[in-house]
Enzyme design. Structure first.
Site, PDB file in Angstrom:
ATOM      1  CE  LYS A   1     -46.123  17.515 -18.061  1.00  0.00           C
ATOM      2  NZ  LYS A   1     -47.343  17.330 -17.227  1.00  0.00           N
TER       3      LYS A   1
ATOM      4  CD  GLU B   1     -34.254  22.619  -9.552  1.00  0.00           C
ATOM      5  OE1 GLU B   1     -34.641  22.423  -8.398  1.00  0.00           O
ATOM      6  OE2 GLU B   1     -35.011  22.879 -10.499  1.00  0.00           O
TER       7      GLU B   1
ATOM      8  N   GLY C   1     -45.810  14.122 -12.904  1.00  0.00           N
ATOM      9  CA  GLY C   1     -44.392  13.763 -12.969  1.00  0.00           C
ATOM     10  C   GLY C   1     -44.041  12.510 -12.213  1.00  0.00           C
TER      11      GLY C   1
ATOM     12  CD  GLU D   1     -44.070  15.968  -5.957  1.00  0.00           C
ATOM     13  OE1 GLU D   1     -43.050  16.656  -5.758  1.00  0.00           O
ATOM     14  OE2 GLU D   1     -44.295  15.370  -7.032  1.00  0.00           O
TER      15      GLU D   1
ATOM     16  CG  HIS E   1     -26.637  -5.274  10.020  1.00  0.00           C
ATOM     17  ND1 HIS E   1     -26.094  -5.963  11.081  1.00  0.00           N
ATOM     18  CD2 HIS E   1     -27.107  -6.211   9.156  1.00  0.00           C
ATOM     19  CE1 HIS E   1     -26.208  -7.261  10.860  1.00  0.00           C
ATOM     20  NE2 HIS E   1     -26.816  -7.441   9.711  1.00  0.00           N
TER      21      HIS E   1
ATOM     22  CE  LYS F   1     -40.343  23.336  -8.498  1.00  0.00           C
ATOM     23  NZ  LYS F   1     -41.158  22.794  -9.609  1.00  0.00           N
TER      24      LYS F   1
END
Length: 628
Positions: free
Chosen positions: A262, A268, A327, A414, A445, A570
């Site tokens: 955005k 990252e 997001g 979130e 399993h 962050k």
């Protein structure tokens, strides 16, 4: 009561001040009124102060001590009353929710609906639909449902609706035109080769949602045919291994990189974007002009047009979205539609959006007692807040949905992992659930042992009447899909009913093994049966869980649409990044500004790097000695 709430809500909208709404082309808009001045919709009764909440606390203790699903499931009238069904207008897609294996009675459900009334759930849903600022901490509307409205839809009832609707479809038209050029070959790469590979670069909601949809459609016959000869990959992790794996086997001359950010500042994502750009330039070095390579091989989904063009991206290849799209709720925006339509075609994604809108319409117009997202949300509140079950398993009996649990993990955790209500009051219990899951029968399993004989984990079983790729072998007693669905139907009963010691004795199990083979049962689950898994159904399923999450947040009185909890890490990472840069490139001495534990770990990390540069690390057979 529902009618009264709706009428009250409609009256409130006549006088509501919409100056604090965020408008379509201003993603960074800040409300002129202070967030500290709480909107009317925020001033609410805390759910835990209501009579239904106190009554539900009492009912929960009864279920824990004296009521068992083994007995409740033998009550046919009860079970037949705990089913909801939704069928789309064409009749081609139907969804059945059976929640009779939840630890509830009709009376429990009525008390949950009373709680919904007390916290004005219907009014809050209507406020979201009409564009009120239901995300007050960021002064934003929450309008991801606007992303999938049909082109001829009248959105005038929403604050700024006509302009929002026009902008959404303007972006969709641009995405369609761009995709047709790329897929049709009229917009080749810088060396003249057609674009066949799509590398979507993003993280969080920019990756998890689109990747879930991509995997869900991979084996769908229509989508599979549309994607023949094409490759779609998602790059999220800044770990260079992820990049290496993603581009392995790709030809840069046939690859389009879609950068999803955005603000075009996500650390990252932008490092991965620069890495991808460098890979493109090196791959076409000497074959094409560098500026032409970026122009023809990189597009963006962003609101930061200046930063994207500075990156080298053609302005015509930048697709916007808006501040009212969170997001984790952005799959239906250009965030998801750009890479997915480039791979599967815009027509396939139109069907996906149509399914999403169908579930929006069901959610906004269906009375609470037959409203599937509302029922899922209220049952989630019941299980986590009152029965104190802290986890939830999402168990799709469809391999195509292997990335669905990961996406819903973000959507739910979130959104609802919060500590205070909208007005800042501390919530006196934990909100949100720990979500995890795997496709059936793989999960059987893996972690079903714990679900059957360890912790109680409420579960959502998701199955389909029709397989995307049916297989029936001669001589086999059942088709592959029937074998899969046999487990889908059996597991919820096994969790609910369990196995008693007397049943084991009647079966001849030795006394020494009976306790080991006993199952307490009384473990709740939902069964969701859908017609088939195509693009339309993927849209329905996504939105069902998006709105389920919102319902729980509305009941708890929290803000499901902000995410301040991701910010602190962050900020601290920036401090570490500065230290690493200084130590690696600036020759800085002592690591400082951190607690002793972190400082020691950073120093060990940097020391290893120095040894490697100086070739001081053991090599080859010396590693065995180092291990000793």
């Amino acid at each position: 009561k529902i009618l009264q709430i709706k009428l009250s809500c409609m009256c409130n909208f006549e006088t509501r001040n919409y100056e604090s709404c965020i408008w379509p082309f201003d993603p960074d808009f800040v409300s002129p009124s202070s967030v500290d001045s709480v909107p009317e919709s925020v001033k609410m009764t805390n759910c835990w102060e209501t009579a239904p909440f106190i009554a539900l606390q009492s009912k929960a203790s009864t279920f824990k001590t004296s009521l068992h699903l083994r007995d409740l499931c033998a009550d046919y009238p009860r079970c037949s009353g705990l089913v909801a069904r939704h069928e789309c207008p064409s009749g081609e897609h139907a969804i059945t929710l059976d929640y009779s294996r939840q630890q509830v009675t009709g009376d429990t459900m009525e008390t949950l609906f009373d709680l919904a009334d007390k916290v004005e759930l219907s009014g809050k849903i209507e406020e979201m639909r009409r564009g009120a600022v239901v995300n007050p901490t960021e002064s934003r509307q929450v309008l991801h449902h606007a992303l999938r409205l049909p082109k001829d839809y009248d959105f005038g009832y929403c604050a700024g609706g006509a302009e929002i609707h026009a902008n959404v479809h303007a972006v969709l038209s641009s995405v369609r035109a761009f995709g047709e050029k790329i897929r049709g070959g009229s917009a080749p790469g810088a060396t003249g080769k057609p674009i066949r590979n799509i590398l979507a670069v993003g993280i969080g909601g920019s990756q998890l949602g689109p990747e879930f949809v991509a995997e869900a459609l991979r084996a769908d016959p229509v989508a599979h045919a549309a994607a023949q000869g094409r490759t779609l990959k998602f790059l999220a992790n800044v770990d260079p291994v992820d990049f290496t794996i993603c581009v392995d086997g790709l030809d840069p001359e046939e690859t389009m990189v879609v950068v999803v950010s955005k603000t075009f500042t996500t650390a990252e994502t932008m490092l991965n974007a620069r890495t991808a750009r460098n890979w493109l330039l090196k791959g076409m070095e000497g074959k094409a002009d560098a500026a032409d390579v970026v122009k023809k091989h990189v597009c963006a989904v962003s609101t930061a047009i200046d930063k994207a063009t500075a990156f080298g991206i053609d302005k015509e290849n930048i697709f916007g979205f808006w501040g009212w799209v969170g997001g984790r709720f952005s799959v239906c925006s250009a965030v998801g539609i750009v890479p997915l339509s480039l791979h599967y075609s815009f027509e396939v994604m139109e069907a996906f959006l149509a399914g999403a809108h169908d579930m929006d319409n069901h959610f906004f117009t269906t009375p609470l007692r037959n409203n599937i997202p509302v029922l899922l949300g209220l049952l989630g509140v019941w299980n986590s807040t009152f029965l104190k079950y802290e986890t939830r398993a999402i168990l799709p009996y469809a391999q195509a949905l292997k990335r669905f649990p990961a996406h819903i993990q973000q959507v739910d955790m979130e959104s609802n992992g919060k500590r205070v209500t909208l007005d800042g009051t501390a919530v006196p219990f934990s909100t949100g659930e720990i979500n995890f899951g795997e496709p059936g029968t793989n999960g059987q399993h893996s972690f079903y042992q714990l679900m059957h004989q360890g912790r109680v984990v409420p579960a959502d079983f998701i199955g389909f009447c029709e397989s995307q790729q049916p297989v029936e072998l001669d001589g086999e007693p059942v088709a592959n899909h029937d074998e899969l669905m046999s487990n889908f139907f059996a597991q919820p009963d096994a969790l609910a009913m369990g196995k008693t010691l007397s049943e084991l004795e009647q079966e001849g199990v030795s006394e020494a093994l009976r306790e080991h083979k006993a199952f307490s049962g009384n473990r709740p689950s939902n069964s969701i049966l859908m017609s088939k898994l195509d693009a339309f159904a993927v849209g329905q399923l996504l939105v069902m869980y998006e709105h389920r999450t919102a319902v729980q947040g509305f009941v708890w009185g929290i803000n499901s649409f902000d995410q301040w909890g991701v910010e602190l890490g962050k900020v601290l990472a920036k401090q570490v990044r500065t230290q690493l840069t200084s130590s690696r490139k600036g020759g800085a001495g002592q690591v400082q500004g951190f607690n002793s534990s972190t400082q020691a770990m950073i120093e060990a990390y940097l020391a290893y790097g120095k040894k490697k540069i100086n070739n001081e690390l053991p090599q080859g057979s010396n590693l065995k000695e180092m291990g000793r």
